[in-house]
Design a protein around this motif. Structure first.
Motif, PDB file in Angstrom:
ATOM      1  N   ASP A  61       0.801  -1.140  -0.273  1.00 46.62           N
ATOM      2  CA  ASP A  61       0.022  -0.043   0.070  1.00 46.62           C
ATOM      3  C   ASP A  61       0.993   1.242  -0.159  1.00 46.62           C
ATOM      4  N   TYR A  62       0.909   2.069  -1.107  1.00 47.13           N
ATOM      5  CA  TYR A  62       1.717   3.159  -1.341  1.00 47.13           C
ATOM      6  C   TYR A  62       0.899   4.519  -0.677  1.00 47.13           C
ATOM      7  N   TYR A  63       1.473   5.100   0.225  1.00 50.83           N
ATOM      8  CA  TYR A  63       0.962   6.492   0.723  1.00 50.83           C
ATOM      9  C   TYR A  63       0.855   7.466  -0.525  1.00 50.83           C
ATOM     10  N   THR A 122      -4.058   5.344   0.234  1.00 51.82           N
ATOM     11  CA  THR A 122      -3.072   4.563  -0.151  1.00 51.82           C
ATOM     12  C   THR A 122      -3.622   4.018  -1.756  1.00 51.82           C
ATOM     13  N   VAL A 149       5.337   3.306   2.184  1.00 51.85           N
ATOM     14  CA  VAL A 149       4.771   2.212   1.795  1.00 51.85           C
ATOM     15  C   VAL A 149       4.734   1.218   3.060  1.00 51.85           C
ATOM     16  N   SER A 176      -2.998   6.732   9.792  1.00 48.91           N
ATOM     17  CA  SER A 176      -1.819   5.655   9.866  1.00 48.91           C
ATOM     18  C   SER A 176      -2.154   4.488  10.777  1.00 48.91           C
TER      19      SER A 176
END
Length: 135
Positions: free
Chosen positions: A64-66, A73, A92, A121
């Motif tokens: 999961d890429y922020y 994400t 990530v 987060s």
């Protein structure tokens, strides 16, 4: 003869049970090339490079890429090239069953680094509570 121009990336990946290890492949004033090996459940915290770009080439795995401070994400996986333009939030979380392995090119080398607090987060990835937030 000049500087080395061809590198075997496999020599630079460093699995770690703690936080992921940033392994520099090569650097100059123009760019830093880094090899990353992120185990399942590990993360690179959300951050920005205020004076440069960070481009990732994903070799294996997924994550999961922020995308922003809100913790939005998008899935990334092997074969993807992911670009964080100057000042863009990125990082990530490896949500897969295998290591997330990629090469990062930060340009210029003095692009800077600033951690970013994600609003959601811990709600997104509770395991981040027990991990260090530094690189």
């Amino acid at each position: 003869m000049g500087r080395t121009r061809i590198f075997s990336s496999s020599k630079f990946f460093q699995p770690s049970d703690g936080e992921p290890v940033r392994s520099i492949v090569t650097e100059s004033k123009d760019a830093v090339v880094v090899a990353w090996y992120i185990k399942p459940g590990q993360a690179i915290p959300a951050h920005t490079h205020p004076n440069g770009q960070d481009t990732w080439t994903v070799l294996s795995g997924k994550g999961d890429y922020y995308l922003d401070k809100a913790g939005t994400t998008k899935s990334i996986a092997a074969g993807d090239v992911v670009v964080a333009h100057t000042g863009c939030v990125h990082g990530v979380f490896n949500n897969g069953d295998e290591p997330l392995v990629f090469i990062s090119v930060v340009s210029p080398a003095d692009a800077g680094y600033q951690l970013v607090s994600l609003e959601d987060s811990f709600a997104l990835h509770p395991s981040l509570i027990i991990q260090s937030t530094g690189l």
